[in-house]
Scaffold this motif. Structure first.
Motif, short mmCIF file in Angstrom:
data_model
loop_
_atom_site.label_atom_id
_atom_site.label_comp_id
_atom_site.label_asym_id
_atom_site.label_seq_id
_atom_site.Cartn_x
_atom_site.Cartn_y
_atom_site.Cartn_z
N CYS A 62 0.82 -1.23 0.00
CA CYS A 62 0.00 0.00 0.00
C CYS A 62 0.84 1.27 0.00
N TRP A 63 2.15 1.12 0.05
CA TRP A 63 3.12 2.23 0.02
C TRP A 63 3.02 3.16 1.22
N THR A 64 2.45 2.70 2.32
CA THR A 64 2.46 3.45 3.57
C THR A 64 3.85 3.35 4.18
N THR A 65 4.34 4.45 4.73
CA THR A 65 5.64 4.46 5.38
C THR A 65 5.45 4.71 6.87
N VAL A 66 6.09 3.88 7.68
CA VAL A 66 6.10 4.09 9.13
C VAL A 66 7.53 4.43 9.54
N THR A 67 7.65 5.31 10.52
CA THR A 67 8.95 5.77 10.99
C THR A 67 9.05 5.52 12.49
N ALA A 68 10.21 5.06 12.93
CA ALA A 68 10.43 4.76 14.34
C ALA A 68 11.80 5.27 14.77
N SER A 69 11.93 5.48 16.07
CA SER A 69 13.21 5.97 16.59
C SER A 69 13.97 4.90 17.38
N ASP A 96 2.23 -4.22 13.49
CA ASP A 96 0.88 -3.66 13.52
C ASP A 96 0.39 -3.29 12.12
N HIS A 97 1.28 -2.71 11.31
CA HIS A 97 0.86 -2.32 9.96
C HIS A 97 0.53 -3.55 9.12
N LYS A 98 1.37 -4.57 9.19
CA LYS A 98 1.11 -5.77 8.39
C LYS A 98 -0.22 -6.41 8.77
N ALA A 99 -0.61 -6.33 10.03
CA ALA A 99 -1.86 -6.92 10.49
C ALA A 99 -3.08 -6.13 10.02
N THR A 100 -2.90 -4.83 9.74
CA THR A 100 -4.04 -3.98 9.38
C THR A 100 -3.89 -3.33 8.01
N CYS A 101 -2.95 -3.77 7.21
CA CYS A 101 -2.70 -3.17 5.90
C CYS A 101 -3.97 -3.21 5.05
N PRO A 102 -4.38 -2.06 4.52
CA PRO A 102 -5.61 -2.02 3.72
C PRO A 102 -5.50 -2.82 2.43
N ALA A 103 -4.33 -3.07 1.94
CA ALA A 103 -4.14 -3.82 0.70
C ALA A 103 -3.87 -5.29 0.97
#
Length: 52
Positions: free
Chosen positions: A22-29, A40-47
């Motif tokens: 889905c080309w969403t980017t997450v950023t972490a420190s 979390d993103h992989k579990a809820t990815c809209p695509a």
């Protein structure tokens, strides 16, 4: 040349993960935060393709 660990408290400032679906980017420190955000993103990815 010897391999020495970085000084305490030194590391990466930010890390990014871009989803190939889905080309969403997450950023972490921190590494722990990045792992959690990617999971979390992989579990809820809209695509995400539903599994049968």
């Amino acid at each position: 040349m010897t391999a020495t660990p970085p000084p305490a408290g030194q590391g990466w400032d930010t890390a990014e993960y871009t989803c190939a679906r889905c080309w969403t980017t997450v950023t972490a420190s921190t590494e722990d935060e990045l792992i959690r955000l990617v999971f979390d993103h992989k579990a809820t990815c809209p695509a995400r393709t539903p599994t049968a």
